[in-house]
Design a protein around this motif. Structure first.
Motif, PDB file in Angstrom:
ATOM      1  N   GLY A   1      -2.865   2.207   6.016  1.00 47.49           N
ATOM      2  CA  GLY A   1      -3.048   3.516   6.789  1.00 47.49           C
ATOM      3  C   GLY A   1      -2.853   5.063   5.746  1.00 47.49           C
ATOM      4  O   GLY A   1      -3.434   5.634   6.345  1.00 47.49           O
ATOM      5  N   TYR A   2      -2.207   5.152   4.760  1.00 51.08           N
ATOM      6  CA  TYR A   2      -3.005   5.699   3.532  1.00 51.08           C
ATOM      7  C   TYR A   2      -3.960   5.200   2.825  1.00 51.08           C
ATOM      8  O   TYR A   2      -4.596   5.581   2.752  1.00 51.08           O
ATOM      9  CB  TYR A   2      -1.628   5.871   3.031  1.00 51.08           C
ATOM     10  N   ASP A   3      -2.999   4.985   2.234  1.00 51.69           N
ATOM     11  CA  ASP A   3      -4.314   3.683   0.434  1.00 51.69           C
ATOM     12  C   ASP A   3      -4.009   2.242  -0.004  1.00 51.69           C
ATOM     13  O   ASP A   3      -2.802   2.123   0.210  1.00 51.69           O
ATOM     14  CB  ASP A   3      -4.672   4.562  -0.728  1.00 51.69           C
ATOM     15  N   GLY A   4      -4.811   1.042   0.282  1.00 47.89           N
ATOM     16  CA  GLY A   4      -4.195  -0.072  -0.127  1.00 47.89           C
ATOM     17  C   GLY A   4      -3.524  -0.460   1.002  1.00 47.89           C
ATOM     18  O   GLY A   4      -4.463  -0.575   2.174  1.00 47.89           O
ATOM     19  N   GLN A   5      -3.322  -2.329   0.534  1.00 40.74           N
ATOM     20  CA  GLN A   5      -2.783  -2.941   1.682  1.00 40.74           C
ATOM     21  C   GLN A   5      -1.265  -2.691   1.883  1.00 40.74           C
ATOM     22  O   GLN A   5      -0.168  -2.666   0.788  1.00 40.74           O
ATOM     23  CB  GLN A   5      -3.308  -4.171   1.799  1.00 40.74           C
ATOM     24  N   TRP A   6      -0.866  -3.828   3.058  1.00 41.69           N
ATOM     25  CA  TRP A   6       0.865  -4.280   2.925  1.00 41.69           C
ATOM     26  C   TRP A   6       0.676  -5.326   3.766  1.00 41.69           C
ATOM     27  O   TRP A   6       0.134  -5.726   5.161  1.00 41.69           O
ATOM     28  CB  TRP A   6       1.664  -3.424   3.660  1.00 41.69           C
ATOM     29  N   GLN A   7       1.856  -6.048   3.351  1.00 37.62           N
ATOM     30  CA  GLN A   7       2.103  -7.975   3.594  1.00 37.62           C
ATOM     31  C   GLN A   7       3.092  -7.406   5.277  1.00 37.62           C
ATOM     32  O   GLN A   7       3.839  -6.776   4.916  1.00 37.62           O
ATOM     33  CB  GLN A   7       2.258  -8.873   3.074  1.00 37.62           C
ATOM     34  N   GLU A   8       2.529  -8.352   6.289  1.00 40.88           N
ATOM     35  CA  GLU A   8       3.553  -7.429   7.617  1.00 40.88           C
ATOM     36  C   GLU A   8       4.345  -8.041   7.959  1.00 40.88           C
ATOM     37  O   GLU A   8       2.729  -9.273   8.768  1.00 40.88           O
ATOM     38  CB  GLU A   8       2.896  -5.542   8.009  1.00 40.88           C
ATOM     39  N   LEU A   9       5.097  -7.728   8.691  1.00 36.70           N
ATOM     40  CA  LEU A   9       5.897  -8.514  10.036  1.00 36.70           C
ATOM     41  C   LEU A   9       6.345  -8.157  11.364  1.00 36.70           C
ATOM     42  O   LEU A   9       6.552  -6.576  10.766  1.00 36.70           O
ATOM     43  CB  LEU A   9       6.616 -10.031   9.817  1.00 36.70           C
ATOM     44  N   ILE A  10       5.370  -8.853  12.200  1.00 32.96           N
ATOM     45  CA  ILE A  10       5.841  -7.716  14.251  1.00 32.96           C
ATOM     46  C   ILE A  10       7.476  -7.761  14.103  1.00 32.96           C
ATOM     47  O   ILE A  10       7.590  -9.370  14.115  1.00 32.96           O
ATOM     48  CB  ILE A  10       4.813  -7.246  14.262  1.00 32.96           C
TER      49      ILE A  10
END
Length: 507
Positions: free
Chosen positions: A217-226
């Motif tokens: 949502g800004y720049d780049g990526q993240w790896q995410e769990l909900i």
């Protein structure tokens, strides 16, 4: 010479959505101060770009790459105005790059890199040519500012100067780390550890193993769990720091950070709220004191709630609080604290978040003890991170933590299951499994069958919360019992047996 009417276009290669742009020749680094606080005091023609810098190990290299790509930038103003700036040291490290230079070395993950000559650890990607870095150091004039007004003054002074770009735009390759993602549950994860350090390593492993890669949502990526629930059961009062310390925070940092949760803070221009400010005064009430008084009057109350989310955050806050809700509950003379985060940087921030919340939990327990007859024990700290993520620029460090620390933690596990234990016997040509409570060993259920499959289905239906290791152990023992029953051999739980006919040893 370049005239004062000349307008430049700043074209960043990295993090473009995190910057404010002008047409001048001065880059402004605001540290933890909101970039908008300076931008509103300047005209766009007075600056080239304004951006924040949080981390010396993660942020400086991107900033340097952007400066190399925009040689019209000839001036740099670095704002060091907050406790957070002094704590992180990012601005100081950046200035040390221009003052003292850099040398070849290795990052904390063992990767070859340029190391900034500074007391603050800071890295620049080795792919960037040393000649280009030296040219940049000589080309840019810099100033450190300790207040917003001082920074504005420096920028305006630089804006009156005419100066040529120092060269042509330079771009260097960047190494991309792409993780391997295994299949896993998308929503709802439970992780438990005795200490914050242990729990943090397990969290990092879970996210890096099965987390979904998404844009930030800004720049780049993240790896995410909900919806990740982390439970810390036995963190000591003065906090456990491993030796050597592999956590992304130090004791000195935590001493400063705890005050941001426990203490109120006056409004300061350009500085975001602190959690303590939201808890102590933002809504016109001291919510921490309210909770303490609530529990003193009614120790069994389920209404000891603190809220940090303001409905106006939807419209009027570009950086609303990540910590939204805190609930405190006393159960069987233990004071437990549960905190909910809408968004949580699990690699860089969670450990500090957890220690700050643990300090708040200890403060509430102590105040109740000081003003009542209740001498409560410290219960668990529970965090619920609705978006639990690791940013892409931390993936390499996260992998390093997993490789060096996760195997050690797995070896230390005692495999105590809150769901209880199971005793397996063979009687009357059937397999008998008794389910016993932890600790007291009271039998609460009994399962009967002739096959491992039949029995594990019964147990799984009745005990869905079994720990993974315990469930796998039970499967192994039930299969041994089934083989022993079919061959009419003796069976003893946790022991191997030898078939009388073939002398084959089964474990």
């Amino acid at each position: 010479m370049v005239g004062t009417t000349q307008h430049f276009t700043y074209k960043p290669l990295y993090k473009p959505n995190q910057l404010l742009y002008g047409t001048g020749q001065t880059a402004v680094v605001t540290g933890w101060t909101l970039k908008q606080a300076i931008a509103k005091k300047l005209h766009p023609h007075e600056y080239a770009a304004i951006g924040q810098l949080y981390s010396p190990t993660r942020g400086i290299s991107f900033l340097i790459r952007n400066l190399l790509a925009n040689p019209h930038v000839r001036f740099l103003v670095v704002l060091n105005a907050t406790k957070e700036d002094k704590n992180s040291g990012a601005g100081t490290c950046l200035l040390d790059f221009f003052r003292d230079g850099f040398e070849k070395g290795y990052s904390d993950t063992g990767r070859e890199t340029w190391v900034i000559r500074s007391k603050i650890t800071g890295y620049i990607d080795i792919e960037i040519a040393a000649e280009a870095l030296e040219k940049l150091r000589k080309a840019i004039a810099y100033q450190e500012a300790s207040s917003i007004n001082e920074a504005v003054s420096y920028v305006q002074t630089y804006a009156a100067k005419d100066i040529e770009p120092w060269g042509i735009p330079l771009e260097f390759p960047i190494t991309q780390v792409e993780p391997t993602v295994l299949p896993g549950v998308r929503y709802g994860h439970r992780i438990e550890g005795k200490t914050i350090a242990e729990t943090w390593v397990k969290i990092i492993h879970r996210i890096k193993t099965t987390g979904t890669i998404r844009p930030t949502g800004y720049d780049g990526q993240w790896q995410e769990l909900i919806d990740l629930m982390a439970i810390v059961t036995d963190e000591p009062e003065d906090f456990y720091f491993p030796e050597p310390n592999f956590l992304p925070c130090s004791k000195n940092f935590i001493q400063e950070y705890v005050s941001q949760i426990l203490d109120d803070a006056p409004h300061q221009e350009g500085v975001k709220y602190t959690y303590g400010q939201r808890l102590r005064s933002h809504f016109g009430r001291d919510q921490i004191e309210q909770v303490i008084q609530k529990l003193i009057k009614d120790i069994d109350s389920a209404r000891a709630v603190m809220s940090l989310w303001d409905v106006e955050d939807h419209e009027d806050n570009s950086s609303p609080p990540c910590l939204n809700h805190i609930w405190v509950r006393v159960i069987e003379n233990e004071l437990a604290l549960t905190a909910t985060f809408r968004s949580n940087d699990m690699f860089s921030a969670w450990a500090a978040n957890a220690m700050g919340l643990r300090a708040l939990q200890q403060h509430i327990r102590n105040e109740i003890a000081n003003h009542s007859d209740y001498n409560l024990q410290m219960g668990p700290l529970i965090t619920i991170s609705q978006s639990a993520h690791i940013y892409s620029d931390c993936w390499e460090n996260a992998e390093q933590v997993i490789q060096t620390q996760y195997p050690k933690i797995c070896q230390k596990r005692d495999y105590k299951d809150p769901s209880g234990s199971f005793v397996i016997n063979i009687q009357n040509n059937q397999i008998i499994v008794e389910h016993m409570t932890p600790g007291s060993g009271e039998v609460v259920n009994c399962y009967v069958g002739k096959s491992a499959t039949q029995l594990y289905k019964q147990i799984a239906a009745a005990c869905p919360a079994l720990q993974v290791e315990h469930a796998m152990y039970l499967g192994t023992e039930l299969q041994k019992a089934e083989i022993a029953l079919s061959l009419q051999q003796d069976y003893q739980q946790d022991k191997s047996f030898i078939l009388s006919s073939s002398k084959t040893k089964l474990k």
